[in-house]
Design an enzyme around this catalytic site. Sequence first.
Site, PDB file in Angstrom:
ATOM      1  N   ASP A 104      32.996  41.090  29.974  1.00 40.99           N
ATOM      2  CA  ASP A 104      33.496  40.744  28.410  1.00 40.99           C
ATOM      3  C   ASP A 104      33.217  39.205  28.844  1.00 40.99           C
ATOM      4  O   ASP A 104      33.741  37.882  29.195  1.00 40.99           O
ATOM      5  CB  ASP A 104      34.541  40.946  27.945  1.00 40.99           C
ATOM      6  CG  ASP A 104      35.041  42.630  28.305  1.00 40.99           C
ATOM      7  OD1 ASP A 104      33.965  43.254  27.901  1.00 40.99           O
ATOM      8  OD2 ASP A 104      36.310  43.052  27.959  1.00 40.99           O
ATOM      9  N   VAL A 105      32.579  39.077  26.705  1.00 41.04           N
ATOM     10  CA  VAL A 105      32.850  37.061  26.947  1.00 41.04           C
ATOM     11  C   VAL A 105      34.133  36.414  27.509  1.00 41.04           C
ATOM     12  O   VAL A 105      34.322  35.844  28.193  1.00 41.04           O
ATOM     13  CB  VAL A 105      32.529  36.334  25.184  1.00 41.04           C
ATOM     14  CG1 VAL A 105      33.435  37.391  24.525  1.00 41.04           C
ATOM     15  CG2 VAL A 105      32.511  35.685  24.998  1.00 41.04           C
TER      16      VAL A 105
END
Length: 239
Positions: A104-105
Amino acid sequence: MVEQRLQKVLAGAGVDSRRKCEELILDGVVRVNRKVVDTLPAFVDPEKDIITVDGRRIRAAAKVYFLLNKPKGVICTNRDPQGRTKAIDLVRTAERVFCIGRLDVDTTGVIILTNDSELANRLTHPRYGLAKTYVVKVKGQIGGDAAEKLKKGVWLAEGKTGRTSVKILKRNYKESLIEITIRQGLNRQVRRMLLKVGLRVKSLKRTQIGKLTARGIGVGKFRPLSKAEVAWLKKATTA
Ligand code: URA
């Protein structure tokens, strides 16, 4: 020459994973002999046909493998309409690489980038179940019952989670630090598993993929995998 599926040829040339290449075709950015091909199935002869993606001709590439220590705020896709920094922007190589799986970011830590779609397919296949270890900081104090539930498996939309190891590294009333090892690669799996047992993730870092760690790799930096490491990954994902 036998005709091959277009997405397979694109993936083989290191454009992206096979599934992402299907999306590129449907997005209309792939041309074969100057004509846009935006429907599937599509077949090509890679030795005769001229294939371009976003106007750039594809060619068979030497296989390359890198381990990146991903910082927060960097995304793991090769196309981002919002123009955010991508993991591929951090890896200096002439080859068109992509991430194997994704973080995920907001997740930091190790991720493999390559142009070897065959290995990427195998590493993300549930059958091989390569261990991935994360260190998670959660809000509040984790109880032994939550740790037991995580180990036994929790129900997510895709089904019950598989073999999981949990080690509590530190805990106090404010926050807890947990090491968790999973062998699947479901979307946002660790965050969703922890939410299921009532824990909110404050930070998430992948510390290990199989035996690969970020040792010696600064945040935002990368290193090529050694021949022995690539051979090990291939062996670990052979039937
Ligand atoms: N699990 C998550 O929730 N996020 C990641 O980035 C990786 C695993």
